[in-house]
Design a protein around this motif. Structure first.
Motif, PDB file in Angstrom:
ATOM      1  N   LEU A  75      55.532 -20.683  40.172  1.00 43.60           N
ATOM      2  CA  LEU A  75      54.489 -19.595  40.028  1.00 43.60           C
ATOM      3  C   LEU A  75      54.606 -19.288  38.350  1.00 43.60           C
ATOM      4  O   LEU A  75      53.389 -19.034  37.760  1.00 43.60           O
ATOM      5  CB  LEU A  75      54.777 -18.332  40.688  1.00 43.60           C
ATOM      6  CG  LEU A  75      53.791 -17.211  40.689  1.00 43.60           C
ATOM      7  CD1 LEU A  75      52.231 -17.775  41.059  1.00 43.60           C
ATOM      8  CD2 LEU A  75      54.290 -16.248  41.675  1.00 43.60           C
ATOM      9  N   GLN A  76      55.839 -19.173  37.757  1.00 40.77           N
ATOM     10  CA  GLN A  76      55.712 -19.017  36.393  1.00 40.77           C
ATOM     11  C   GLN A  76      55.192 -19.992  35.549  1.00 40.77           C
ATOM     12  O   GLN A  76      54.414 -19.620  34.445  1.00 40.77           O
ATOM     13  CB  GLN A  76      57.449 -18.763  36.079  1.00 40.77           C
ATOM     14  CG  GLN A  76      58.208 -17.726  36.637  1.00 40.77           C
ATOM     15  CD  GLN A  76      58.420 -17.973  37.907  1.00 40.77           C
ATOM     16  OE1 GLN A  76      58.521 -19.085  38.609  1.00 40.77           O
ATOM     17  NE2 GLN A  76      58.821 -16.913  38.913  1.00 40.77           N
ATOM     18  N   CYS A 129      50.350 -20.816  31.961  1.00 46.36           N
ATOM     19  CA  CYS A 129      49.122 -21.609  31.758  1.00 46.36           C
ATOM     20  C   CYS A 129      47.904 -20.737  31.939  1.00 46.36           C
ATOM     21  O   CYS A 129      47.103 -20.711  30.874  1.00 46.36           O
ATOM     22  CB  CYS A 129      48.803 -22.663  32.788  1.00 46.36           C
ATOM     23  SG  CYS A 129      47.519 -23.716  32.532  1.00 46.36           S
ATOM     24  N   GLU A 130      47.782 -19.817  32.780  1.00 46.76           N
ATOM     25  CA  GLU A 130      46.770 -18.668  32.713  1.00 46.76           C
ATOM     26  C   GLU A 130      46.551 -17.865  31.690  1.00 46.76           C
ATOM     27  O   GLU A 130      45.410 -17.747  31.245  1.00 46.76           O
ATOM     28  CB  GLU A 130      47.003 -18.129  34.093  1.00 46.76           C
ATOM     29  CG  GLU A 130      46.672 -18.822  35.321  1.00 46.76           C
ATOM     30  CD  GLU A 130      46.910 -18.131  36.738  1.00 46.76           C
ATOM     31  OE1 GLU A 130      46.138 -18.166  37.625  1.00 46.76           O
ATOM     32  OE2 GLU A 130      47.674 -17.078  36.726  1.00 46.76           O
ATOM     33  N   ILE A 131      47.776 -17.581  31.160  1.00 42.62           N
ATOM     34  CA  ILE A 131      47.866 -16.743  30.036  1.00 42.62           C
ATOM     35  C   ILE A 131      47.219 -17.607  28.815  1.00 42.62           C
ATOM     36  O   ILE A 131      46.425 -16.953  27.999  1.00 42.62           O
ATOM     37  CB  ILE A 131      49.136 -16.307  29.670  1.00 42.62           C
ATOM     38  CG1 ILE A 131      49.660 -15.327  30.758  1.00 42.62           C
ATOM     39  CG2 ILE A 131      49.224 -15.557  28.200  1.00 42.62           C
ATOM     40  CD1 ILE A 131      51.306 -14.999  30.456  1.00 42.62           C
ATOM     41  N   LYS A 132      47.724 -18.709  28.675  1.00 42.13           N
ATOM     42  CA  LYS A 132      47.037 -19.544  27.607  1.00 42.13           C
ATOM     43  C   LYS A 132      45.358 -19.767  27.867  1.00 42.13           C
ATOM     44  O   LYS A 132      44.962 -19.799  26.809  1.00 42.13           O
ATOM     45  CB  LYS A 132      47.659 -21.048  27.634  1.00 42.13           C
ATOM     46  CG  LYS A 132      49.225 -21.083  27.207  1.00 42.13           C
ATOM     47  CD  LYS A 132      49.668 -22.324  27.214  1.00 42.13           C
ATOM     48  CE  LYS A 132      51.220 -22.350  27.005  1.00 42.13           C
ATOM     49  NZ  LYS A 132      51.899 -23.636  27.049  1.00 42.13           N
ATOM     50  N   ILE A 147      43.666 -19.388  37.314  1.00 43.41           N
ATOM     51  CA  ILE A 147      43.393 -20.743  38.076  1.00 43.41           C
ATOM     52  C   ILE A 147      42.751 -20.674  39.466  1.00 43.41           C
ATOM     53  O   ILE A 147      43.005 -19.685  39.938  1.00 43.41           O
ATOM     54  CB  ILE A 147      44.625 -21.600  37.992  1.00 43.41           C
ATOM     55  CG1 ILE A 147      44.741 -21.931  36.695  1.00 43.41           C
ATOM     56  CG2 ILE A 147      44.114 -23.005  38.792  1.00 43.41           C
ATOM     57  CD1 ILE A 147      46.270 -22.864  36.413  1.00 43.41           C
ATOM     58  N   PRO A 148      41.635 -21.274  39.717  1.00 43.73           N
ATOM     59  CA  PRO A 148      41.129 -21.283  41.252  1.00 43.73           C
ATOM     60  C   PRO A 148      42.163 -21.322  42.338  1.00 43.73           C
ATOM     61  O   PRO A 148      42.897 -22.095  42.201  1.00 43.73           O
ATOM     62  CB  PRO A 148      40.198 -22.317  41.385  1.00 43.73           C
ATOM     63  CG  PRO A 148      39.488 -22.355  39.704  1.00 43.73           C
ATOM     64  CD  PRO A 148      40.870 -21.980  38.965  1.00 43.73           C
ATOM     65  N   LEU A 195      48.949 -29.876  35.189  1.00 44.80           N
ATOM     66  CA  LEU A 195      49.059 -28.469  34.901  1.00 44.80           C
ATOM     67  C   LEU A 195      49.323 -28.573  33.459  1.00 44.80           C
ATOM     68  O   LEU A 195      49.017 -27.531  32.561  1.00 44.80           O
ATOM     69  CB  LEU A 195      50.066 -27.678  35.669  1.00 44.80           C
ATOM     70  CG  LEU A 195      50.128 -26.449  35.201  1.00 44.80           C
ATOM     71  CD1 LEU A 195      48.993 -25.213  35.440  1.00 44.80           C
ATOM     72  CD2 LEU A 195      51.305 -25.566  36.328  1.00 44.80           C
ATOM     73  N   ALA A 196      50.462 -29.206  32.701  1.00 45.34           N
ATOM     74  CA  ALA A 196      50.978 -29.295  31.560  1.00 45.34           C
ATOM     75  C   ALA A 196      49.864 -29.639  30.482  1.00 45.34           C
ATOM     76  O   ALA A 196      50.068 -29.053  29.330  1.00 45.34           O
ATOM     77  CB  ALA A 196      52.112 -29.975  31.358  1.00 45.34           C
TER      78      ALA A 196
END
Length: 217
Positions: free
Chosen positions: A35-36, A41-44, A49-50, A92-93
């Motif tokens: 989750l972290q 990634c969402e912060i970037k 993310i859906p 994801l990365a």
């Protein structure tokens, strides 16, 4: 989503493509994301993310890759003759980098949100790079917690703006049953009936495709 069934279908696809002499990459299924990692990634990205994509990232894999190509002498007949390869991938990365590239197209080429063609590129999150300048992406226009999957063409492709599935899980389940054909739109268009139908894995074209390749997926 039944991840065991999904992996079983991936294995079947690889085995059949190898059996006909196709070029098949090693199947790569990364560890599930934390989750972290998703929150970072969402912060970037600057938005969430859906939900269906997040669920697969958390429960199944943060990255996945499979690619097959028919041997040179192999060709399906009739309406299927344009099919030559299939590719599944997400990571994801690389999501932020991928969308920076996609947003470059928006800024430089498709900048007018009032233009019918351009606006399809706006408010999207790409997760799949086709490799020819096109993308498969989430449509974020309605600001819902989940999002449908659409196709973005950079050069007037017939599949531009086509809805492929209601969400990421729906996309994977339907796409797996046509062996991840594509990603170019001209390979998967015959498995749709219109711009809103989504992929149709139970269509006559899809059944014929599986029958010719002896695919039990």
């Amino acid at each position: 989503m039944d991840y065991r069934m999904f992996k079983h279908r991936m294995v079947n696809i690889v085995e059949r493509m190898k059996a006909i002499g196709g070029n098949v990459s090693e199947v790569m299924i990364g560890a599930p994301a934390s989750l972290q990692q998703i929150e970072a990634c969402e912060i970037k990205l600057g938005f969430q993310i859906p939900e269906s994509f997040k669920k697969v990232l958390l429960e199944f894999s943060s990255s996945c890759n499979l690619r097959w190509v028919f041997p040179d002498e192999y060709q399906l007949a009739g309406e299927l003759d344009g099919i030559f390869s299939g590719m599944l991938h997400w990571d994801l990365a690389l999501l932020k980098e991928l969308n920076d590239d996609k947003n470059g197209w928006v800024k430089e080429v498709f900048s007018n949100p009032d233009d019918e063609y351009d606006k399809v590129w706006h408010q999207t999150l790409a997760f799949y790079e086709v490799g020819n300048g096109d993308y498969i992406a989430f449509d974020l226009v309605d600001n819902s917690t989940d999002a449908c999957v659409i196709y973005l063409s950079h050069d007037d492709g017939e599949g531009h703006g086509y809805k492929l599935a209601d969400n990421f899980i729906d996309f994977l389940e339907k796409w797996a049953r046509i062996a991840f054909v594509g990603g170019e739109d001209w390979q998967w268009l015959l498995f749709t009936s219109n711009a809103q139908s989504g992929l149709l894995p139970d269509s006559q074209s899809a059944k014929l495709f599986r029958s010719l390749l002896k695919l039990s997926i």
